[in-house]
Design an enzyme around this catalytic site. Sequence first.
Site, PDB file in Angstrom:
ATOM      1  N   ASN A  13      46.649  60.059  41.650  1.00  0.00           N
ATOM      2  CA  ASN A  13      46.018  58.973  42.404  1.00  0.00           C
ATOM      3  C   ASN A  13      45.381  58.008  41.404  1.00  0.00           C
ATOM      4  O   ASN A  13      44.282  58.236  40.913  1.00  0.00           O
ATOM      5  CB  ASN A  13      44.960  59.582  43.343  1.00  0.00           C
ATOM      6  CG  ASN A  13      44.264  58.541  44.182  1.00  0.00           C
ATOM      7  OD1 ASN A  13      44.424  57.339  43.961  1.00  0.00           O
ATOM      8  ND2 ASN A  13      43.478  58.996  45.143  1.00  0.00           N
ATOM      9  N   LYS A  17      42.916  60.263  39.357  1.00  0.00           N
ATOM     10  CA  LYS A  17      42.618  61.616  39.840  1.00  0.00           C
ATOM     11  C   LYS A  17      43.916  62.393  39.887  1.00  0.00           C
ATOM     12  O   LYS A  17      44.974  61.809  40.170  1.00  0.00           O
ATOM     13  CB  LYS A  17      42.020  61.558  41.248  1.00  0.00           C
ATOM     14  CG  LYS A  17      40.662  60.911  41.314  1.00  0.00           C
ATOM     15  CD  LYS A  17      40.107  61.026  42.728  1.00  0.00           C
ATOM     16  CE  LYS A  17      39.024  59.995  42.964  1.00  0.00           C
ATOM     17  NZ  LYS A  17      38.895  59.547  44.318  1.00  0.00           N
ATOM     18  N   ARG A  73      50.074  58.378  44.762  1.00  0.00           N
ATOM     19  CA  ARG A  73      49.472  57.565  45.821  1.00  0.00           C
ATOM     20  C   ARG A  73      49.585  56.103  45.408  1.00  0.00           C
ATOM     21  O   ARG A  73      49.158  55.723  44.318  1.00  0.00           O
ATOM     22  CB  ARG A  73      48.005  57.929  46.000  1.00  0.00           C
ATOM     23  CG  ARG A  73      47.311  57.006  46.981  1.00  0.00           C
ATOM     24  CD  ARG A  73      45.840  57.308  47.066  1.00  0.00           C
ATOM     25  NE  ARG A  73      45.194  56.421  48.024  1.00  0.00           N
ATOM     26  CZ  ARG A  73      44.122  55.691  47.765  1.00  0.00           C
ATOM     27  NH1 ARG A  73      43.547  55.746  46.570  1.00  0.00           N
ATOM     28  NH2 ARG A  73      43.599  54.924  48.679  1.00  0.00           N
ATOM     29  N   HIS A 129      37.542  57.036  59.456  1.00  0.00           N
ATOM     30  CA  HIS A 129      37.532  57.529  58.068  1.00  0.00           C
ATOM     31  C   HIS A 129      36.343  56.869  57.381  1.00  0.00           C
ATOM     32  O   HIS A 129      36.387  55.685  57.034  1.00  0.00           O
ATOM     33  CB  HIS A 129      38.856  57.155  57.378  1.00  0.00           C
ATOM     34  CG  HIS A 129      38.896  57.527  55.928  1.00  0.00           C
ATOM     35  ND1 HIS A 129      39.709  58.523  55.423  1.00  0.00           N
ATOM     36  CD2 HIS A 129      38.224  57.035  54.863  1.00  0.00           C
ATOM     37  CE1 HIS A 129      39.512  58.627  54.113  1.00  0.00           C
ATOM     38  NE2 HIS A 129      38.622  57.726  53.746  1.00  0.00           N
ATOM     39  N   LEU A 130      35.267  57.636  57.230  1.00  0.00           N
ATOM     40  CA  LEU A 130      34.029  57.065  56.695  1.00  0.00           C
ATOM     41  C   LEU A 130      33.715  57.683  55.335  1.00  0.00           C
ATOM     42  O   LEU A 130      33.093  58.744  55.240  1.00  0.00           O
ATOM     43  CB  LEU A 130      32.867  57.310  57.676  1.00  0.00           C
ATOM     44  CG  LEU A 130      33.126  56.920  59.145  1.00  0.00           C
ATOM     45  CD1 LEU A 130      31.913  57.248  60.014  1.00  0.00           C
ATOM     46  CD2 LEU A 130      33.489  55.450  59.265  1.00  0.00           C
ATOM     47  N   GLY A 138      34.775  53.863  50.852  1.00  0.00           N
ATOM     48  CA  GLY A 138      35.555  52.888  51.618  1.00  0.00           C
ATOM     49  C   GLY A 138      35.633  53.447  53.036  1.00  0.00           C
ATOM     50  O   GLY A 138      35.662  54.661  53.194  1.00  0.00           O
ATOM     51  N   ASP A 191      24.774  56.193  48.692  1.00  0.00           N
ATOM     52  CA  ASP A 191      25.030  57.598  48.990  1.00  0.00           C
ATOM     53  C   ASP A 191      24.222  57.962  50.235  1.00  0.00           C
ATOM     54  O   ASP A 191      22.992  57.793  50.257  1.00  0.00           O
ATOM     55  CB  ASP A 191      24.639  58.484  47.805  1.00  0.00           C
ATOM     56  CG  ASP A 191      25.145  59.909  47.995  1.00  0.00           C
ATOM     57  OD1 ASP A 191      24.919  60.478  49.097  1.00  0.00           O
ATOM     58  OD2 ASP A 191      25.775  60.444  47.072  1.00  0.00           O
ATOM     59  N   GLY A 231      33.869  61.673  53.477  1.00  0.00           N
ATOM     60  CA  GLY A 231      32.539  62.111  53.041  1.00  0.00           C
ATOM     61  C   GLY A 231      31.435  61.935  54.066  1.00  0.00           C
ATOM     62  O   GLY A 231      30.683  62.860  54.368  1.00  0.00           O
ATOM     63  N   GLU A 251      43.949  64.172  51.630  1.00  0.00           N
ATOM     64  CA  GLU A 251      45.013  63.235  51.269  1.00  0.00           C
ATOM     65  C   GLU A 251      45.948  63.829  50.215  1.00  0.00           C
ATOM     66  O   GLU A 251      47.147  63.601  50.250  1.00  0.00           O
ATOM     67  CB  GLU A 251      44.389  61.923  50.758  1.00  0.00           C
ATOM     68  CG  GLU A 251      43.789  61.115  51.901  1.00  0.00           C
ATOM     69  CD  GLU A 251      42.782  60.076  51.459  1.00  0.00           C
ATOM     70  OE1 GLU A 251      41.687  60.477  51.021  1.00  0.00           O
ATOM     71  OE2 GLU A 251      43.071  58.875  51.540  1.00  0.00           O
TER      72      GLU A 251
HETATM   73  P1  ADP Z   1      35.684  57.890  48.616  1.00  0.00           P
HETATM   74  O1  ADP Z   1      36.871  58.830  48.581  1.00  0.00           O
HETATM   75  O2  ADP Z   1      35.924  56.616  49.374  1.00  0.00           O
HETATM   76  O3  ADP Z   1      35.010  57.688  47.307  1.00  0.00           O
HETATM   77  P2  ADP Z   1      34.360  60.035  50.068  1.00  0.00           P
HETATM   78  O4  ADP Z   1      35.168  60.275  51.284  1.00  0.00           O
HETATM   79  O5  ADP Z   1      34.405  61.056  48.984  1.00  0.00           O
HETATM   80  O6  ADP Z   1      34.585  58.585  49.509  1.00  0.00           O
HETATM   81  O7  ADP Z   1      32.828  59.865  50.552  1.00  0.00           O
HETATM   82  C1  ADP Z   1      31.832  59.661  49.613  1.00  0.00           C
HETATM   83  C2  ADP Z   1      30.513  59.395  50.343  1.00  0.00           C
HETATM   84  O8  ADP Z   1      30.292  60.385  51.344  1.00  0.00           O
HETATM   85  C3  ADP Z   1      29.301  59.484  49.427  1.00  0.00           C
HETATM   86  O9  ADP Z   1      29.021  58.244  48.837  1.00  0.00           O
HETATM   87  C4  ADP Z   1      28.192  59.879  50.383  1.00  0.00           C
HETATM   88  O10 ADP Z   1      27.662  58.707  50.958  1.00  0.00           O
HETATM   89  C5  ADP Z   1      28.903  60.640  51.473  1.00  0.00           C
HETATM   90  N1  ADP Z   1      28.701  62.100  51.390  1.00  0.00           N
HETATM   91  C6  ADP Z   1      29.496  63.008  50.811  1.00  0.00           C
HETATM   92  N2  ADP Z   1      28.994  64.253  50.961  1.00  0.00           N
HETATM   93  C7  ADP Z   1      27.839  64.127  51.658  1.00  0.00           C
HETATM   94  C8  ADP Z   1      26.850  65.023  52.142  1.00  0.00           C
HETATM   95  N3  ADP Z   1      26.941  66.332  51.941  1.00  0.00           N
HETATM   96  N4  ADP Z   1      25.806  64.507  52.824  1.00  0.00           N
HETATM   97  C9  ADP Z   1      25.704  63.182  53.041  1.00  0.00           C
HETATM   98  N5  ADP Z   1      26.602  62.283  52.614  1.00  0.00           N
HETATM   99  C10 ADP Z   1      27.658  62.739  51.943  1.00  0.00           C
END
Ligand code: ADP
Length: 407
Positions: free
Chosen positions: A13, A20, A94, A214-215, A218, A288, A336, A390
């Site tokens: 990726n 990655k 990807r 998908h939160l 992004g 975060d 996340g 993914e």
């Molecule tokens: P990306 O792949 O777009 O970088 P992810 O799907 O890995 O994103 O999501 C990352 C975000 O998810 C982090 O910035 C954080 O805001 C949130 N996150 C991940 N784990 C936790 C958790 N255990 N508690 C709260 N928020 C979390």
Amino acid sequence: MAAPTDPRVLVINSGSSSLKFQLLAPADGTVEATGIVERVGQDRGNASITAGDRESTFEGPVPDHKEAMKIVERLFGDVGLSLADDRIRAVGHRVVQGGARYSQPVLIDEQVRWDIHDLGKLAPLHNYAAVDGIDGAQALLPEVPHVAVFDTAFFTALPDAAANYALNRELAKQYRVRRYGAHGTSHQFVSEAVSSHLAAQGRDVSALRQVVLHLGNGASASAVRGGEAMETSMGLTPLEGLVMGTRTGDIDPSIYIHLHRQAGFGAEEIDDVLNKRSGMMGMCGMNDFRDITAAVDAGDEAATLAMDVYVHRLRKYLGSYSFVLGGLDVIAFTAGIGENVPMVRERLLTGLEGFGIELDLEANAARSKEMRVISAPGSKVTVMIVPTDEELSIARQAAEVAREIAG
Ligand code: ADP
């Protein structure tokens, strides 16, 4: 657990400044090695690999994604693995932008490589990096099929009414302006997992109406009916739609001009503000959600407003997508934030009982890595958390293409 001799797929990726990688068994998702090369394009890059209980790291210059692949090879050696391993039957790459054309994963040949490069006009931060990653991986694994899995593929079949902007027709055509979407691999993986889960319980899923959220850093929403994407919130680029970690999401396009005229910003600066200095970070100085939820609980004003804006945007999309679908059967949360932040899910769905949406607050608050239902037993709409994967999806699609060409 996959047998040690089972086929493996290497998933690559290539992000704008990272690469990655994962070595995994497509059969059951067993991950044999995983890692990342970061700060690609900079003098001081770093990289790491984890393979079971073995780990290794690297620090030094990583000029581009081609070189990043050489570092991956070195890290594999450090943990007693090899890219020449004949269990590796395919490499899945990807690719963020596949244009309107690539609706399926494809074997990468000269034409496909060229097309990915050409589509860099639409996704300059990602597609050129992907081509370098492909070149680097092909040099190291020349005998293995390399397969491109496009983040836009799931959305190539969007209905015309959803895919077209109300932009001047000639300009749109000439400059290939349309809704391409992104995170398609995740939206497809999650919506299929939901359908399989409900079908196993005897539900007819042939016309199941889902909104997938998908939160992650992004973030994007999609409306899916009977397995087909009907709408998605990301557009020509991944800037449109939901509020994100550092991106505005939807914004009045005239704000660009306003910033240009009033603040004297040029194109690059505007791009930077909207993509990197806005969203949650821009509104409250944090992106975060662990920090943001703690700040909201502590009564922080900026964090509270940012959370309100975030949830309000989600509600607008959830409502409009329910109408696009003509009704709603499932809301699926992933990535996340979608998987880990009960506050977002609770604030989004509280007060929607009149629309048949009833959250089970206890289930919503429980922590788990498993796919699960978090709506109350009587809820007309099923609310689920579905951990996205993914890499596994890319590995399976790449393995499938490799099997097809092997005949
Ligand atoms: P990306 O792949 O777009 O970088 P992810 O799907 O890995 O994103 O999501 C990352 C975000 O998810 C982090 O910035 C954080 O805001 C949130 N996150 C991940 N784990 C936790 C958790 N255990 N508690 C709260 N928020 C979390």
